[in-house]
Design a protein around this motif. Structure first.
Motif, PDB file in Angstrom:
ATOM      1  N   GLN A  13       1.821   9.346 -10.440  1.00 56.45           N
ATOM      2  CA  GLN A  13       2.418   8.555 -11.514  1.00 56.45           C
ATOM      3  C   GLN A  13       1.587   7.307 -11.798  1.00 56.45           C
ATOM      4  N   PRO A  14       1.689   6.787 -13.009  1.00 54.52           N
ATOM      5  CA  PRO A  14       1.000   5.516 -13.302  1.00 54.52           C
ATOM      6  C   PRO A  14       1.374   4.439 -12.299  1.00 54.52           C
ATOM      7  N   GLY A  15       0.367   3.674 -11.883  1.00 56.58           N
ATOM      8  CA  GLY A  15       0.567   2.651 -10.871  1.00 56.58           C
ATOM      9  C   GLY A  15       0.365   3.138  -9.459  1.00 56.58           C
ATOM     10  N   GLY A  16       0.219   4.431  -9.286  1.00 49.82           N
ATOM     11  CA  GLY A  16       0.044   5.006  -7.962  1.00 49.82           C
ATOM     12  C   GLY A  16      -1.390   4.942  -7.482  1.00 49.82           C
ATOM     13  N   SER A  17      -1.617   5.575  -6.331  1.00 52.39           N
ATOM     14  CA  SER A  17      -2.930   5.556  -5.690  1.00 52.39           C
ATOM     15  C   SER A  17      -3.339   6.960  -5.274  1.00 52.39           C
ATOM     16  N   LEU A  18      -4.634   7.154  -5.217  1.00 55.03           N
ATOM     17  CA  LEU A  18      -5.238   8.376  -4.686  1.00 55.03           C
ATOM     18  C   LEU A  18      -6.522   7.995  -3.972  1.00 55.03           C
ATOM     19  N   ARG A  19      -6.894   8.810  -3.002  1.00 57.07           N
ATOM     20  CA  ARG A  19      -8.168   8.623  -2.303  1.00 57.07           C
ATOM     21  C   ARG A  19      -8.954   9.914  -2.396  1.00 57.07           C
ATOM     22  N   LEU A  20     -10.116   9.844  -3.007  1.00 51.85           N
ATOM     23  CA  LEU A  20     -11.010  10.987  -3.102  1.00 51.85           C
ATOM     24  C   LEU A  20     -12.031  10.935  -1.969  1.00 51.85           C
ATOM     25  N   SER A  21     -12.362  12.109  -1.473  1.00 53.05           N
ATOM     26  CA  SER A  21     -13.371  12.226  -0.431  1.00 53.05           C
ATOM     27  C   SER A  21     -14.422  13.230  -0.865  1.00 53.05           C
ATOM     28  N   CYS A  22     -15.643  13.023  -0.391  1.00 51.54           N
ATOM     29  CA  CYS A  22     -16.740  13.950  -0.677  1.00 51.54           C
ATOM     30  C   CYS A  22     -17.599  14.063   0.567  1.00 51.54           C
ATOM     31  N   ALA A  23     -17.793  15.292   1.013  1.00 56.19           N
ATOM     32  CA  ALA A  23     -18.603  15.559   2.196  1.00 56.19           C
ATOM     33  C   ALA A  23     -19.884  16.251   1.793  1.00 56.19           C
ATOM     34  N   ALA A  24     -21.006  15.728   2.265  1.00 61.29           N
ATOM     35  CA  ALA A  24     -22.315  16.320   1.991  1.00 61.29           C
ATOM     36  C   ALA A  24     -22.786  17.114   3.197  1.00 61.29           C
ATOM     37  N   SER A  25     -23.458  18.232   2.919  1.00 65.79           N
ATOM     38  CA  SER A  25     -24.033  19.055   3.988  1.00 65.79           C
ATOM     39  C   SER A  25     -25.296  19.707   3.474  1.00 65.79           C
ATOM     40  N   GLY A  26     -26.077  20.278   4.398  1.00 61.80           N
ATOM     41  CA  GLY A  26     -27.310  20.953   4.011  1.00 61.80           C
ATOM     42  C   GLY A  26     -28.541  20.147   4.413  1.00 61.80           C
ATOM     43  N   ASP A  61     -16.801  -1.166 -15.634  1.00 68.21           N
ATOM     44  CA  ASP A  61     -15.866  -2.249 -15.962  1.00 68.21           C
ATOM     45  C   ASP A  61     -14.416  -1.765 -15.967  1.00 68.21           C
ATOM     46  N   SER A  62     -14.228  -0.526 -16.382  1.00 68.12           N
ATOM     47  CA  SER A  62     -12.870  -0.004 -16.525  1.00 68.12           C
ATOM     48  C   SER A  62     -12.147   0.172 -15.191  1.00 68.12           C
ATOM     49  N   VAL A  63     -12.889   0.167 -14.073  1.00 66.04           N
ATOM     50  CA  VAL A  63     -12.247   0.394 -12.770  1.00 66.04           C
ATOM     51  C   VAL A  63     -12.384  -0.789 -11.824  1.00 66.04           C
ATOM     52  N   LYS A  64     -13.109  -1.817 -12.226  1.00 67.83           N
ATOM     53  CA  LYS A  64     -13.308  -2.978 -11.350  1.00 67.83           C
ATOM     54  C   LYS A  64     -11.970  -3.582 -10.960  1.00 67.83           C
ATOM     55  N   GLY A  65     -11.828  -3.886  -9.683  1.00 63.82           N
ATOM     56  CA  GLY A  65     -10.598  -4.467  -9.176  1.00 63.82           C
ATOM     57  C   GLY A  65      -9.526  -3.460  -8.829  1.00 63.82           C
ATOM     58  N   ARG A  66      -9.715  -2.214  -9.224  1.00 60.07           N
ATOM     59  CA  ARG A  66      -8.734  -1.168  -8.930  1.00 60.07           C
ATOM     60  C   ARG A  66      -9.289  -0.083  -8.011  1.00 60.07           C
ATOM     61  N   PHE A  67     -10.566   0.228  -8.141  1.00 58.10           N
ATOM     62  CA  PHE A  67     -11.203   1.277  -7.351  1.00 58.10           C
ATOM     63  C   PHE A  67     -12.140   0.644  -6.325  1.00 58.10           C
ATOM     64  N   THR A  68     -12.238   1.293  -5.164  1.00 59.12           N
ATOM     65  CA  THR A  68     -13.156   0.851  -4.122  1.00 59.12           C
ATOM     66  C   THR A  68     -13.924   2.057  -3.594  1.00 59.12           C
ATOM     67  N   ILE A  69     -15.242   1.947  -3.613  1.00 55.83           N
ATOM     68  CA  ILE A  69     -16.088   3.021  -3.093  1.00 55.83           C
ATOM     69  C   ILE A  69     -16.578   2.632  -1.710  1.00 55.83           C
ATOM     70  N   SER A  70     -16.680   3.619  -0.832  1.00 57.38           N
ATOM     71  CA  SER A  70     -17.206   3.397   0.509  1.00 57.38           C
ATOM     72  C   SER A  70     -17.935   4.659   0.942  1.00 57.38           C
ATOM     73  N   ARG A  71     -18.754   4.517   1.984  1.00 56.95           N
ATOM     74  CA  ARG A  71     -19.548   5.659   2.433  1.00 56.95           C
ATOM     75  C   ARG A  71     -19.999   5.489   3.865  1.00 56.95           C
ATOM     76  N   ASP A  72     -20.434   6.637   4.430  1.00 61.86           N
ATOM     77  CA  ASP A  72     -21.245   6.624   5.635  1.00 61.86           C
ATOM     78  C   ASP A  72     -22.479   7.455   5.321  1.00 61.86           C
ATOM     79  N   ASN A  73     -23.128   8.029   6.295  1.00 64.81           N
ATOM     80  CA  ASN A  73     -24.386   8.731   6.003  1.00 64.81           C
ATOM     81  C   ASN A  73     -24.188   9.986   5.149  1.00 64.81           C
ATOM     82  N   THR A  74     -23.076  10.659   5.324  1.00 68.61           N
ATOM     83  CA  THR A  74     -22.907  11.940   4.635  1.00 68.61           C
ATOM     84  C   THR A  74     -21.587  12.084   3.892  1.00 68.61           C
TER      85      THR A  74
END
Length: 115
Positions: A13-26, A61-74
């Motif tokens: 719903q609007p105002g809610g949150s989600l967390r996306l993940s992406c795993a790299a391999s190869g 600009d459309s996501v600043k302050g609302r989205f946060t990106i983070s990572r490790d090596n993969t």
């Protein structure tokens, strides 16, 4: 070749949150840049956020302050808060490495913001 697999999309719903993940391999040497793009119906794919190995960050600009990106090596993550209907799109994980630069894409995960 490098494979990217996203997870974490869904309906919220609007105002809610989600967390996306992406795993790299190869054949990973050093993923200099990892990030997220999105494509809404009838629109071009647009850059959402990126992060480098040196932890240099970029946000649209459309996501600043609302989205946060983070990572490790993969792995790269996108924490999305205060979601709006206009955030509805297919979100694609992206990574680059090497010289000449090799570009890699995930298959995409649907994010739908609706009440």
């Amino acid at each position: 070749q490098v494979q990217l697999v996203e997870s974490g999309g869904g309906l919220v719903q609007p105002g809610g949150s989600l967390r996306l993940s992406c795993a790299a391999s190869g054949r990973i040497f050093r993923l200099n840049v990892m990030g997220w793009y999105r494509q809404a119906p009838g629109k071009e794919r647009e850059l959402v956020a990126t992060v480098t190995t040196e932890r240099n960050f970029y946000y649209a600009d459309s996501v600043k302050g609302r989205f946060t990106i983070s990572r490790d090596n993969t792995n790269v993550y996108l924490q999305m808060n205060s979601l709006k209907p206009e955030d509805t799109a297919v979100y694609y994980c992206h990574a680059r490495q090497g010289i000449p630069i090799q570009f890699y894409w995930g298959q995409g995960t649907q994010v739908t913001i609706s009440s």
